[in-house]
Write a protein that holds these residues in place. Structure first.
Motif, short mmCIF file in Angstrom:
data_model
loop_
_atom_site.label_atom_id
_atom_site.label_comp_id
_atom_site.label_asym_id
_atom_site.label_seq_id
_atom_site.Cartn_x
_atom_site.Cartn_y
_atom_site.Cartn_z
N SER A 1 0.84 -1.25 -0.04
CA SER A 1 0.04 -0.14 0.12
C SER A 1 0.87 1.28 -0.01
CB SER A 1 -0.85 0.03 1.12
OG SER A 1 -1.56 1.26 1.35
N LEU A 2 0.42 2.16 -0.72
CA LEU A 2 1.15 3.43 -1.04
C LEU A 2 0.70 4.19 0.34
CD1 LEU A 2 0.89 4.96 -4.57
CD2 LEU A 2 3.10 4.47 -3.26
N HIS A 3 -0.37 4.10 0.87
CA HIS A 3 -1.14 4.87 1.89
C HIS A 3 -0.07 4.96 3.10
CE1 HIS A 3 -3.93 6.81 4.60
NE2 HIS A 3 -4.39 7.38 3.26
N PRO A 4 0.06 5.98 3.77
CA PRO A 4 1.13 5.81 4.86
C PRO A 4 0.42 5.06 5.94
CG PRO A 4 1.00 7.98 4.14
CD PRO A 4 0.00 7.51 3.41
N GLY A 5 1.04 4.14 6.69
CA GLY A 5 0.38 3.64 7.81
C GLY A 5 -0.10 2.34 7.60
N ASN A 6 0.20 1.72 6.25
CA ASN A 6 -0.08 0.23 5.91
C ASN A 6 0.93 -0.31 5.11
OD1 ASN A 6 -3.16 1.03 6.57
ND2 ASN A 6 -2.69 2.51 5.13
N GLY A 7 0.65 -1.54 5.03
CA GLY A 7 1.50 -2.29 4.18
C GLY A 7 2.96 -2.20 4.31
N GLY A 8 3.45 -2.02 5.33
CA GLY A 8 4.94 -2.00 5.63
C GLY A 8 5.44 -0.40 5.43
N ASN A 9 4.55 0.50 5.07
CA ASN A 9 4.96 1.83 5.03
C ASN A 9 5.03 2.37 6.54
OD1 ASN A 9 4.94 2.76 2.32
ND2 ASN A 9 2.86 2.75 2.33
N PRO A 10 6.14 3.19 6.91
CA PRO A 10 6.54 3.83 8.17
C PRO A 10 4.95 4.68 8.44
CG PRO A 10 7.77 5.03 6.73
CD PRO A 10 7.13 3.95 5.84
N ALA A 11 4.28 4.24 9.60
CA ALA A 11 3.07 5.01 9.51
C ALA A 11 3.10 6.37 10.10
CB ALA A 11 2.27 4.05 10.78
N PHE A 12 2.12 7.05 9.70
CA PHE A 12 2.34 8.54 10.26
C PHE A 12 2.33 8.57 11.75
CE2 PHE A 12 1.31 10.61 6.27
CZ PHE A 12 2.09 11.70 6.60
N SER A 13 2.05 7.54 12.23
CA SER A 13 2.04 7.51 13.83
C SER A 13 3.32 7.19 14.37
CB SER A 13 0.91 6.70 14.41
OG SER A 13 1.11 5.34 13.70
N SER A 14 4.23 6.44 13.75
CA SER A 14 5.43 5.96 14.29
C SER A 14 6.67 6.72 13.74
CB SER A 14 5.82 4.51 13.94
OG SER A 14 5.57 4.34 12.56
N TYR A 15 6.72 7.22 12.61
CA TYR A 15 7.80 7.89 12.03
C TYR A 15 7.59 9.38 11.94
CZ TYR A 15 11.44 5.32 9.77
OH TYR A 15 12.85 4.51 9.30
N ASP A 16 6.78 9.88 11.36
CA ASP A 16 6.45 11.14 11.07
C ASP A 16 5.65 11.96 12.10
OD1 ASP A 16 5.99 9.60 8.40
OD2 ASP A 16 7.42 11.35 8.11
N LEU A 17 5.00 11.16 12.88
CA LEU A 17 4.03 12.10 14.07
C LEU A 17 4.91 12.28 15.28
CD1 LEU A 17 1.46 13.16 13.76
CD2 LEU A 17 0.49 11.20 15.07
N ASP A 18 6.06 13.00 15.07
CA ASP A 18 6.61 13.30 16.08
C ASP A 18 6.34 14.32 17.02
OD1 ASP A 18 9.28 15.10 14.04
OD2 ASP A 18 7.30 15.60 14.77
N ASN A 19 6.91 14.88 17.91
CA ASN A 19 6.33 15.70 18.91
C ASN A 19 5.96 17.19 18.57
OD1 ASN A 19 6.15 13.64 21.14
ND2 ASN A 19 8.37 14.37 21.75
N ARG A 20 6.56 17.29 17.19
CA ARG A 20 6.13 18.43 16.54
C ARG A 20 4.77 18.65 16.09
NH1 ARG A 20 11.50 19.27 13.19
NH2 ARG A 20 11.30 16.78 13.18
#
Lengths: 75, 347
Positions: free
Chosen positions: B292-311
């Motif tokens: 899946s291209l969509h973030p958070g699925n199918g092996g993509n770094p989810a927005f919740s683990s990579y990019d959803l940092d404290n900022r």
């Protein structure tokens, strides 16, 4: 009934974008302009779509309230 | 005496979301790196960089640049000279550097305002890869991150990372409203009180509107990042099927005249559709092995683990909460209109 038709039309319009398998030079321009200003254009257009949706909802609710007020005034 | 505090809260949260979401700058990053050299070990070579939101010229006193070999990331080779053309353009000169371990080099750029900027595999060399031990310089890095509050800089996304506060909450709101509808469906099925059927119907209608907005905004974001308005993707297909299922709910309601019967059938259908939605949107896309291209699925770094940092997190949570409250506000108005119309029609 009418709202169902409207939503159906809207969805079909959205899905018709999937038919863009053909190489369309106009499409490239759209792609490049969407990525303009560091892709900020994409943010503005998304915000615009959401606000438009909210305003459309407000207008429809306004019309419904207006119809009710008219009926109340008639009585 | 009505309790409207939550409506004002939604305005406040959405105000914060729009203000912060649109005005907080993007963190500085490197957009592109060019080098004129084909072989890095033959002669000193020049590297020119294009930055985004960088302050190269302003910080020309503290600029540092070095390259590391992709196969040997601890060994650094510092630039012999740094020329800042303007805030986003700079040119570095590097001494001849043999590729120890890998033909690819990573580029690091540092200054005090921008922090440590990094571009992976920025330079490739045609030299034959060797082994060996090389001296490493030790550039002093004071602060890894930029000195001000900024959103993370991500390639491909760039500024469109702000859509996190616009597109994603549409779906959260839809799911919240649909869950509320299921709650009312269950309450209806317990006592067959038509008030609950009214509530669940209005909740589903409001949820549908948010779902359509989610699809449209997702399509625009997809065009900007993936290059296509729609892709054949698990998550996207799941959301489309979900919306079609709830459109079918509308058709179902229109087909049955008797109020009680209509309420019962649509309550049961709505509960099933909700479960189906959870599977289609939440479970299927996350399965191991799905592509899946969509973030958070199918092996993509989810927005919740990579990019959803404290900022991003504080504004994202306000956004989700604010949009959900707005969704319930719209539902609330629709319900009140429905009840007034019912009263009018009965009199």
């Amino acid at each position: 009934m009418k709202s169902m038709k409207n939503i159906l039309i809207l969805l079909l319009t959205v899905f018709s974008f999937a038919l863009n398998a053909q190489n369309n030079s106009l499409d490239e321009k759209a792609f490049q302009s969407l990525r303009g200003h560091g892709s900020m254009n994409a943010v503005i257009i998304v915000a615009g779509i959401i606000l438009t949706g909210i305003f459309i909802t407000l207008f429809r609710l306004e019309r419904k309230v207006g119809a009710i007020e008219k009926e109340l005034n008639k009585k | 005496m009505r309790s409207n505090w939550w409506k004002y809260l939604s305005i406040l949260l959405l105000g914060i979301t729009f203000y912060a979401g649109l005005s907080v700058p993007l963190a500085p990053g490197l957009i592109s790196v060019k080098t004129n050299a084909v072989r890095t070990s033959e002669a000193p070579f020049k590297v020119s960089v294009l930055g985004y939101n960088t302050s190269f010229k302003k910080q020309s006193g503290t600029m540092k640049a070095w390259i590391t070999n992709a196969g040997n990331p601890d060994v650094k080779t510092c630039a012999s000279s740094i020329q800042t053309i303007d805030d986003t353009h700079a040119e570095f000169k590097f001494p001849p550097t043999a590729p120890i371990g890998d033909p690819l080099f990573n580029l690091h750029v540092y200054n005090e305002a921008d922090g440590h900027l990094f571009m992976e595999n920025a330079i490739v060399t045609q030299d034959t890869v060797k082994g060996g031990i090389v001296q490493s310089c030790q550039p002093a890095v004071k602060n890894e991150k930029e000195t001000y509050f900024a959103f993370p800089f991500r390639h491909i996304l760039y500024e469109s990372i702000r859509n996190l506060f616009l597109h994603v909450p549409m779906w959260f709101t839809m799911i919240a409203l649909l869950a509320f509808a299921v709650y009312n469906n269950i309450r209806f099925l317990r006592g067959f009180d038509l008030n609950f059927d009214q509530r669940s119907h209005e909740a589903v209608m409001t949820a549908l509107a948010f779902g359509v907005l989610g699809l449209l905004t997702g399509s625009v974001w997809a065009r900007a990042t993936w290059g296509a308005w729609w892709v054949d993707d698990v998550k996207l297909n799941g959301t489309a099927i979900t919306l079609l299922a709830y459109l079918a709910y509308m058709v179902l309601r229109n087909a049955i005249e008797d109020e009680q019967k209509r309420a019962r059938v649509s309550a049961i259908y709505s509960i099933f559709a909700f479960v189906m939605m959870l599977v289609l949107i939440g479970i299927l896309p996350r399965l191991q092995g799905t592509d899946s291209l969509h973030p958070g699925n199918g092996g993509n770094p989810a927005f919740s683990s990579y990019d959803l940092d404290n900022r991003l997190r504080p504004i994202f949570y306000s956004a989700v909460f604010g949009w959900i409250l707005l969704g319930f506000w719209i539902y609330n108005i629709r319900l009140r209109i429905r009840k007034i119309r019912e009263q009018l029609d009965n009199n």
